[in-house]
Scaffold this active site. Structure first.
Site, PDB file in Angstrom:
ATOM      1  CE  LYS A 175      -5.560   3.031 -12.171  1.00  0.00           C
ATOM      2  NZ  LYS A 175      -5.627   2.239 -13.390  1.00  0.00           N
ATOM      3  N   GLY A 218       0.832  -1.202   0.000  1.00  0.00           N
ATOM      4  CA  GLY A 218       0.000   0.000   0.000  1.00  0.00           C
ATOM      5  C   GLY A 218       0.860   1.243   0.000  1.00  0.00           C
ATOM      6  CB  VAL A 236      -2.091   3.136   4.228  1.00  0.00           C
ATOM      7  CG1 VAL A 236      -2.381   4.071   3.081  1.00  0.00           C
ATOM      8  CG2 VAL A 236      -1.060   2.092   3.842  1.00  0.00           C
ATOM      9  CB  SER A 275      -4.326   2.616 -16.216  1.00  0.00           C
ATOM     10  OG  SER A 275      -3.409   3.567 -15.732  1.00  0.00           O
TER      11      SER A 275
END
Length: 797
Positions: free
Chosen positions: A745, A378, A382, A702
């Site tokens: 996203k 991650g 976090v 992407s």
């Protein structure tokens, strides 16, 4: 006071007989009836003379009766020696009729008697009375002759001779007298009387009528006893040899001490060696490690104390003795308590918490479960590292952390060879020594930031430590012996997983920890960060009250991140400024932190929400990407200019994004008629595709539909609808392929306040991973063709 001697005046059978007749009247016995005396753990054979001590009242009475009955009595063995008052079922059916040779009364009331076995008898009935009366039948032995019987007698004689040589309890005179026997029955009884075997075996010999049968069974017993005695002699010889070696070593050590005393070095080194021996014993090492330690200690004892090699050996022994070979902490297997601890330390993170609670549940059912290898992936901030610490607290285990960022030397993992002064074990073994238990929670931080050079590949060295099938025998170059790491719970952390070699990924269970939404950040700040910073900055008397709008303003205007690390820094900055005001007596005891106060304390906002970023427009589309810092918004711009069909790509685009741009251009050319474009537009116009964001390198599969949408918008003059963000890859035929990092996203789009997001149809399965409160505030649309993207993203003409 002089001790009196026992009164042993009655020393002949005639005197006893006379005394008994004076004490009692004669007892009348029937035909073939004799007094019976039960024996414990003794079997009497015909021809056997043996002394017995009799103490039980019934047995004494039986002896007295036997003296009156022609000095004859029946002796029979008990089946169980612990029975004090045996009945007929507790006695064997075959005994011996004996002649009383001598009887002696002792002062304590017991009797010592000398008896001689006469005949084998079968007991048909036992009458209980003041003593037992047995009705008997005398055995009639078979008369047997022949060469087979002679061979049996010779074999038994040889076996008994071997037995006597090994046993040493049978006198040589007895051996000579037995070997001169020519009667098979007499021979078997004489040998059986001197054998140290079980009562049941002796009773079987007594009950056998046939001399040949007795000799065969006797041969079997003698063979077994000889084998056992030979084995005993072998064991005694080995023990004696070891004792002789120990005595020799002791003698030599004493000689060395004497020499050292003469040289004035009496205690030089001896005390140190004894300490090491005690430490090796207390360490409870594996067998291999203990043998190695003792071998090295022997080498040390023969070295000069101040030699460099002795220093290396001492260092090695210190490491072996200090490692936690058998020291471990007890796991706390209370699932409810562990869940409460995890929730107390962290908000959200449901998947990691669920995995740890599953591990606890299985560990409770199966004690020897191997430690799992978990990898948290991650963006920074976090809570990956702090989650590892919370797991250790929930399990009740020790916690150890090593950072692998920048590690490029294999010796950092496996240690150095013991070939020079200053060599040390790897960081795994070092950490286990420091934490003093063999089952800690072991955090391998930043595993994706290891590198390799001419000194080796540390990620490959980690394969052995992180493979559940191999780490039970982890080998460190320094130790040179195996150490069991199977009880260690390894947790690795990484920002992104792709730099980690596939072989290492295969050994780990990857758990993704996504970015936090704004609502989650508010919860984390209110429940965890703010109370912590208030305590750390000594504001417990003032207790500033942070309102939710104030926290939200810090999140939006002063931080832009996936985690909460910068948020904690900004909250700490607010607390420092409040502490200064408190010292200057500019604050009241109760302070309400409002958005205006946040602006006053932190100054000009670092991040401003740009209306242009959501406006889009002609030739401008907004894409979504995932970086090591979490989800990001990427604006893509396309400009059309008069020229000769040149395609320019700027913005530090990687190879994948350059290929996506070329695929988008090819798609636009193939659909020129449907899009009302001139067929030669690619020859008359130059196309410039630019992805802002300074000099940050960008790459990934992407951005295909984003670039295609911006390009077609610029070519057709149709503006991209405001507030639309998108992600997905395009093919030459206009198909939209799925991409990864959907949750990151979508959260990035939510942070930037985009109300609409376009995603590939095949990514619909990822929708449950996104927080429900985020999905409810956004319009998420799924597409499978580029035409659908254009219909949703471009405004109508």
């Amino acid at each position: 006071m002089k001790k009196t001697e026992p009164d042993l005046t009655i020393d002949s059978i005639e005197q006893v007989d006379k005394a008994l007749k004076e004490e009692k009247k004669e007892v009348a016995l029937g035909k073939n009836e004799y007094p019976l005396l039960p024996l414990r753990d003794v079997v009497i054979f015909p021809g056997m003379i043996i002394p017995l001590f009799v103490g039980r009242p019934k047995s004494v009475a039986a002896l007295e009766a036997g003296m009156q009955a022609n000095k004859r009595i029946v002796l029979v063995a008990q089946k169980k020696i612990e029975v004090d008052d045996p009945s007929q079922k507790d006695l064997y059916a075959v005994g011996a009729l004996v002649n009383i040779l001598q009887l002696l009364k002792l002062p304590d009331g017991s009797i010592k008697v000398l008896v001689e076995g006469m005949d084998r008898v079968r007991i048909s009935e036992i009458k209980p009375d003041e003593y037992y009366i047995a009705k008997i039948t005398t055995f009639r032995e078979r008369k047997e002759k022949g060469p087979e019987l002679q061979a049996l007698m010779r074999h038994v004689n040889e076996s008994f001779e071997s037995y006597v040589k090994l046993n040493r309890k049978v006198p040589q005179e007895t051996l000579l007298s037995i070997m001169n026997q020519d009667d098979p029955s007499r021979l078997s009884d004489s040998i059986a009387a001197h054998l140290s075997v079980k009562v049941a075996d002796k009773q079987r010999l007594l009950a056998s009528v046939s001399p040949s049968s007795r000799l065969k069974y006797l041969s079997k017993l003698l063979t077994g006893e000889v084998e056992i005695l030979e084995l005993e002699q072998k064991i005694k010889g080995e023990v004696r040899k070891q004792m002789e070696q120990s005595q020799k070593e002791y003698y030599l050590h004493e000689q060395i001490k004497a020499i050292q005393r003469e040289l004035g070095k009496e205690n030089d080194g001896a005390e140190e060696w004894n300490k090491y021996r005690e430490r090796i014993k207390q360490a409870k090492m594996s067998k291999e490690a203990e043998e190695k330690a003792k071998e090295e200690l022997e080498r040390l004892s023969s070295m000069p104390p101040l030699s460099p090699e002795a220093t290396v050996v001492r260092n090695y022994l210190d490491w072996l003795c200090d490692l936690p070979w058998s020291k471990s902490t007890k796991d706390r297997l209370d699932n409810k308590k562990a869940e409460a601890i995890l929730n107390e330390d962290h908000y959200g993170l449901e998947k990691p918490k669920e995995r740890i609670l599953e591990f606890l549940a299985v560990r409770k059912l199966k004690k020897d479960l191997k430690g799992p290898i978990i990898c948290f992936v991650g963006p920074p901030g976090v809570g990956k590292t702090s989650l590892g610490r919370s797991i250790a607290r929930a399990l009740g285990r020790n916690f150890v952390r090593i950072s692998l960022g920048g590690v490029r030397d294999e010796a950092e993992i496996r240690g150095h060879r013991r070939t020079y002064i200053g060599s040390m074990p790897g960081r795994i073994i070092q950490s286990l020594k420091k934490v003093k238990s063999n089952n800690p929670v072991f955090l391998l931080d930043e595993i994706d930031k290891m590198s390799a050079d001419f000194r080796g590949d540390p990620s490959s060295a980690l394969l052995e430590a992180l493979d559940p099938e191999q780490n039970c025998s982890f080998s460190d170059h320094f130790l040179e012996v195996e150490f069991d790491l199977s009880n260690v719970m390894f947790i690795a952390t990484a920002n992104v997983i792709h730099p980690v070699p596939p072989a290492l990924q295969d050994r780990m269970e990857v758990i993704e920890i996504p970015s936090y939404a704004e609502e989650e950040k508010v919860h984390i700040a209110t429940d965890f960060l703010i109370p912590k910073q208030i305590t750390n900055h000594g504001l417990t008397t003032i207790k500033p009250d942070f309102s939710s709008p104030a926290v939200l303003q810090v999140i939006r205007d002063y931080t832009r991140e996936a985690g909460v690390r910068n948020l904690e820094r900004e909250l700490a900055s607010v607390c420092r400024k409040l502490a200064r005001k408190s010292v200057n007596k500019e604050l009241k005891k109760s302070v309400k932190v409002t958005p205006k106060m946040v602006n006053d304390l932190l100054g000009i906002p670092r991040f401003r929400e740009s209306k242009d970023s959501k406006a889009n427009g002609i030739g401008c589309a907004t894409g979504l990407a995932v970086t090591s810092a979490g989800g990001e918004i990427l604006s893509t711009e396309v400009t059309i200019m008069e020229g000769s069909g040149k395609l320019t790509l700027t913005g530090k685009l990687g190879e994948v994004m350059q290929e996506s741009a070329k695929a988008a251009l090819s798609f636009a050319r193939s659909r020129s008629r449907a899009l009302n474009l001139s067929r030669d537009f690619h020859q008359r116009f130059d196309i410039h595709i630019h992805v802002p964001e300074g000099a940050i390198p960008k790459d990934g599969p992407s951005a295909g539909i984003t670039i295609a949408t911006a390009l077609i918008s610029a070519l057709t003059g149709r503006p991209v609808a405001p507030g639309v963000a998108m992600t997905g890859e395009i093919t030459l035929r206009g198909k939209v392929f799925p991409v990864g990092g959907i949750k990151e996203k979508v959260l990035a789009a939510h942070r930037a306040d985009f109300p609409r997001v376009i995603l590939p149809e095949e990514n619909r399965k990822d929708l449950p991973d996104i927080p429900k409160h985020v999905v409810s505030k956004m319009k998420i649309e799924f597409v499978s063709e580029m035409d659908q993207v254009l219909d949703l993203a471009l405004q109508k003409e």
